[in-house]
Design an enzyme around this catalytic site. Structure first.
Site: not given
Ligand code: HEM
Ligand SMILES: *[C@@H]1O[C@H](CO)[C@@H](O)[C@H](O)[C@H]1NC(C)=O
Ligand SMILES: *[C@@H]1O[C@H](CO)[C@@H](O)[C@H](O)[C@H]1NC(C)=O
Ligand SMILES: *[C@@H]1O[C@H](CO)[C@@H](O)[C@H](O)[C@H]1NC(C)=O
Length: 330
Positions: A64, A68, A96, A194
């Site tokens: 992630r 970002h 973040n 995700h």
């Molecule tokens: C399409 C738009 C996207 C939105 C709206 C979005 C939103 C989010 C949100 C709200 C979370 C939860 C964060 C938390 O609760 O702390 C999350 C987690 C995550 N996102 Fe996304 N995301 C998007 C795209 C992406 C992309 C492009 C990637 C990587 C290529 C990504 C990788 C991740 C990963 C791996 C997590 C889990 C992180 C963890 O467990 O620390 N996301 N995302």
């Protein structure tokens, strides 16, 4: 007049043309550190693997971070900068704050890389390498990471606050991606990240009880899954409670994210919309990834390369930070 002669006009035109192409095309290369830090990928991978042995989630968190980074001012390591007199850290932005993690692991990687090859490898490239190692160590594909990014000397708090939001409509998500040169296939493939990691209740709890302020849950949410999520995220409860983004295989990078969407078990609104928006161009892409993990893995790898190509600083732009948290000399 400095540029009055035909010769000078031609020279100026050539200079502007070459600047234009440098500005608009990524100049990254798989062999960028071939003679200066040839084992950088294995150094990065070893440290990610060590971190994963005590924290299964870290591979998701590191993946992630690269997203970002790249979506704010391009892939320039801006997400890593701490608050200082000249920097308003992106770490304090809503997407973040209390959410982005893995900064300590990036510091450990930077230390190891500096020990092996001082002053050579950028923090932006470390993020790209750590993302690839993380996906692969989570069970996902491997790809050749393009390198040669340099680190920026600025951060953008407002840019970070404008990252794709879990409550964005599908058309807003498509716009935020297409503004950076990423198409529907990139959006659907990259959202597949995700398939691992966690999300806090506060990012989706509006879906559970009072979706769009209408007093009932999001109709696109599977009722069995809804009941489970209501248990985990009770109204008035702790918004920081963590939930698996992919309940079927929480720490494994696989295609289950897409089969979850098909059974209305996408955790975030932004996830489920890719499948549940009627007539959307993204639906058939979800179905194709749900039916073939090989197709998903190939698309994911190529979309990560596309994302990694967003406006890198190359050549003599930017710098190689010696500490990923600080601009040099500050
Ligand atoms: C399409 C738009 C996207 C939105 C709206 C979005 C939103 C989010 C949100 C709200 C979370 C939860 C964060 C938390 O609760 O702390 C999350 C987690 C995550 N996102 Fe996304 N995301 C998007 C795209 C992406 C992309 C492009 C990637 C990587 C290529 C990504 C990788 C991740 C990963 C791996 C997590 C889990 C992180 C963890 O467990 O620390 N996301 N995302
Ligand atoms: C970040 O989160 C902390 C703890 O929840 C909170 O005290 C702080 O106000 C938040 N910062 C911003 C800028 O929202
Ligand atoms: C990487 O290579 C450098 C020399 O290029 C060497 O000093 C270092 O020990 C190597 N590190 C690893 C982890 O292989
Ligand atoms: C809801 O999820 C269950 C698995 O928990 C699945 O068997 C069922 O088909 C899903 N229902 C819908 C309408 O997608």
């Amino acid at each position: 007049m400095v540029y009055s002669s035909p010769f000078h006009l031609v020279a100026l035109t050539l200079t502007l043309t070459s600047l234009f192409f440098q500005g608009s095309r990524a100049q990254l290369s798989s062999t960028f550190y071939g003679s200066t830090c040839s084992n950088v990928s294995s150094i990065v991978r070893n440290i990610v693997q060590q971190a994963q042995s005590s924290d299964a989630r870290i591979v998701a968190s590191l993946t992630r971070l690269h997203f970002h980074d790249c979506f704010v001012n391009g892939c320039d390591g801006s997400v890593l900068l701490d608050d200082s007199s000249s920097i308003q850290s992106e770490k304090n932005a809503v997407p973040n704050n209390n959410s982005a993690r893995g900064f300590d692991v990036i510091d450990n990687i930077k230390t190891a890389v500096e020990n092996a090859c001082p002053g050579v490898v950028s923090c932006a490239d470390i993020l790209a390498l750590a993302a690839e190692a993380s996906v692969n160590l989570g069970g996902g594909p491997s790809w050749t990471v393009l390198l040669g990014r340099r680190d920026g000397t600025t951060a953008s708090l407002s840019g970070a606050n404008n990252l794709p939001s879990p409550r964005d409509s599908l058309s807003n998500l498509q716009k935020k991606f297409s503004d950076l040169g990423l198409d529907d296939t990139d959006l659907v493939a990259l959202s597949g990240a995700h398939t691992f990691g966690r999300a806090k209740c506060s990012f989706f709890s509006d879906r559970l009880n009072n979706f769009n302020g209408n007093g009932s849950p999001d109709p696109s949410l599977n009722s069995t899954y809804l009941a489970t999520l209501q248990q985990s995220c009770p109204q008035g409860g702790n918004g920081d409670t963590l939930n698996n983004l992919d309940p079927s295989s929480p720490d494994t990078f696989d295609k289950n994210y897409y089969t979850n969407l098909q059974s209305n078990q996408g955790l975030l609104q932004s996830d489920q919309e890719l499948f549940s928006t009627s007539g959307a161009s993204t639906v058939s892409i979800v179905n194709s990834f749900a039916s073939s993990q090989t197709t998903f893995f190939q698309s994911f790898a190529s979309s990560m390369i596309n994302m990694g190509n967003i406006s890198p600083l190359t050549g003599t732009s930017g710098e190689i930070r010696s500490n990923c948290r600080k601009v040099n000399g500050s």
